[in-house]
Enzyme design. Structure first.
Site, PDB file in Angstrom:
ATOM      1  CG  ASP A 197      16.579 -11.329  -3.268  1.00 65.83           C
ATOM      2  OD1 ASP A 197      16.042  -9.926  -3.044  1.00 65.83           O
ATOM      3  OD2 ASP A 197      17.673 -11.356  -3.441  1.00 65.83           O
TER       4      ASP A 197
ATOM      5  NE  ARG B 218      21.776  -5.430   5.334  1.00 64.55           N
ATOM      6  CZ  ARG B 218      22.331  -5.398   4.109  1.00 64.55           C
ATOM      7  NH1 ARG B 218      23.414  -6.280   3.682  1.00 64.55           N
ATOM      8  NH2 ARG B 218      21.794  -4.944   2.986  1.00 64.55           N
TER       9      ARG B 218
ATOM     10  CE  LYS C 206      16.500  -6.593   2.557  1.00 65.67           C
ATOM     11  NZ  LYS C 206      17.028  -5.967   1.512  1.00 65.67           N
ATOM     12  CG  ASN C 207      14.442  -5.929  -1.094  1.00 70.30           C
ATOM     13  OD1 ASN C 207      15.154  -5.268  -0.183  1.00 70.30           O
ATOM     14  ND2 ASN C 207      14.651  -7.107  -1.705  1.00 70.30           N
TER      15      ASN C 207
ATOM     16  NE  ARG D 108      23.985  -5.807  -5.227  1.00 72.60           N
ATOM     17  CZ  ARG D 108      23.391  -6.104  -4.091  1.00 72.60           C
ATOM     18  NH1 ARG D 108      23.935  -6.433  -3.030  1.00 72.60           N
ATOM     19  NH2 ARG D 108      21.915  -5.721  -4.193  1.00 72.60           N
TER      20      ARG D 108
END
Ligand code: EPZ
Length: 430
Positions: free
Chosen positions: A307, A399, A23-24, A122
């Site tokens: 993460d 997600r 995903k990242n 963030r």
């Protein structure tokens, strides 16, 4: 329709599964496709709500986006707009990585400043500082950031912040620099494999980049970039999550099509905790329960990844003694701790450090997911809790994890995805 997961603990997980695409890595790669008017094809893209959402944003920017088959996306950004409105950015702060590609391609951009999220503020101050160091004119007002790069030139850019390097900040500066005249030297650059994957794709598109994977990346601007065909690297965080699922149940799980070199710090801590780990060129096997309390500290790559902190905390619930987790990236990233305590965990939070007093009996309970990795951690704990656990707000999980409950079931877990209406009386969403 809101969905929940019902997990019945007590099953040992065994078997192997293939890691999905990262995903990242996928999100900045999708953004980078705006740097050219030619077609970019991405393969091994995970089927996630964040990916579909980024594709939707690219469409709003004016790109023609197709998903001809599972895992494959094509993007053709022949004419695009420089504006990205708030209602798009607010739902996914990773959309901030569009800034670098819009600046690179159009020499100006206007984007709503992304908000925070439950894991903490963030900010994007380092992104903007880096752009200014390249000679961009940055104006922030009314929640909008406007960047004019018409006079930008390559220069030395220091990207270090209070928590070290910034992943998407580095991605933004690299993307902007690919089409900015001169040489841009990025110091304190992020070394994450996802940044390396982005640089590899940009090089395929004709960018001149060296030093990616180290703390100093140099980009020499070119006049144009062309299309390419790129396969996304495996998701190291997803891989680590499934390895914990095997270890926490005392089982034996192998993740294939992944890169053990991307998880060195995490595998080192699994071994220190007493889990057996075997690796090969493209697989990792974890088996046996943890037996030792360990201390983990999250750091920028190649340190222990933030993460995987929540998932590792769930693992530490098994071990007698005092384990600790110190968050040096997001000091408040402990939303999962309060929910784990509802299941019987004994966790004491002291600022950026959580102390876990393990080997407490865990019982299933209704719990609430709060962010992507916390929701995975709650499900991992539910695998070893007595009775039923109901995890609500599964959209957080979707997600970042492709068919999570289906893949866990394939390893022997008793887990079902149900409509929230199935929640037992009194558990219902407020
Ligand atoms: C990326 O976010 C990941 N997201 C995050 O993964 C991951 O947790 C994070 O890197 C750290 O590894 C994507 O790649 C899409 P940062 P990013 O900028 O780039 C501070 C997940 O679960 N900072 O490296 O936004 C910041 O507050 C997600 O998949 C500034 O102070 O993170 C944080 O404390 C969650 N100013 C630290 O740096 C800035 O301008 C690292 O943030 C930028 C960041």
């Amino acid at each position: 329709m809101l969905q929940v997961a019902r997990i019945r603990g007590g099953h040992v997980l065994r078997g192997s599964l293939r890691a999905a695409g990262s995903k990242n890595a996928s999100l900045p790669l999708l953004a980078a496709s705006l740097l050219t008017g030619e077609t970019v094809t991405l393969r091994n893209v995970p089927d996630l709500s964040d990916v579909r959402y980024m594709a939707e944003i690219l469409g709003h920017q004016g790109a023609i986006v197709t998903n001809p088959e599972p895992g494959v996306w094509t993007i053709c950004a022949s004419t695009i707009t420089h504006r990205t409105p708030y209602d798009l950015v607010r739902k996914m702060r990773a959309s901030v990585c569009l800034l670098g590609s819009l600046i690179g391609r159009l020499r100006h951009a206007e984007m709503a400043i992304p908000g925070g999220c439950v894991i903490g503020p963030r900010p994007i101050d380092l992104h903007l500082k880096g752009l200014e160091a390249m000679g961009c004119v940055v104006n922030v007002e009314a929640g909008l950031v406007q960047v004019d790069a018409s006079r930008a030139r390559g220069d030395t850019v220091f990207m270090g912040g209070p928590m070290g390097s910034t992943v998407l900040g580095t991605a933004n500066i690299v993307m902007a620099a690919t089409l900015t005249p001169g040489i841009t030297r990025i110091e304190c650059a992020a070394r994450e494999p996802e940044v390396v994957d982005l640089c590899e794709m940009l090089i395929k598109m004709g960018a001149l980049i060296r030093g990616h994977g180290t703390n100093v990346i140099e980009v020499e601007g070119v006049t144009t970039l062309h299309g390419c065909d790129h396969t996304v690297i495996a998701d190291r965080i997803e891989a680590g999550t499934y390895l914990v699922a095997g270890a926490i149940t005392g089982g034996d799980v192998t993740v294939t099509h992944c890169n053990p070199a991307h998880l060195t710090a995490f595998l080192d801590k699994l071994r220190e905790a007493g889990v057996s780990v075997e690796t090969g060129p493209d697989f990792i096997r974890a088996f046996g329960r943890p037996t030792h309390a360990v201390a983990i500290v999250t750091e920028p790559y190649p340190g222990f990844p933030t993460d995987l902190q929540a998932q590792f905390m769930a693992l530490q619930l098994l071990v007698d003694g005092r384990s600790t987790v110190t968050e040096k990236i997001y000091p408040a990233r402990f939303m999962h701790a309060a929910e784990l305590q509802r299941m019987g965990a004994e966790i004491a939070i002291d600022g950026p450090t959580a102390a876990i007093y393990g080997d407490r009996p865990l019982s299933g309970a209704p719990v609430m997911a709060s962010d992507l990795r916390a929701s995975a951690a709650l499900i991992l704990a539910a695998l070893i809790a007595k009775g039923e656990t109901w995890v609500q707000r599964l959209y957080h999980l979707d997600r970042g994890y492709e068919r999570f409950e289906e893949r866990l079931r394939g390893l022997g877990a008793d887990i079902e995805r149900l409509p929230a209406s199935e929640l037992p009386k009194g558990f219902a969403e407020d």
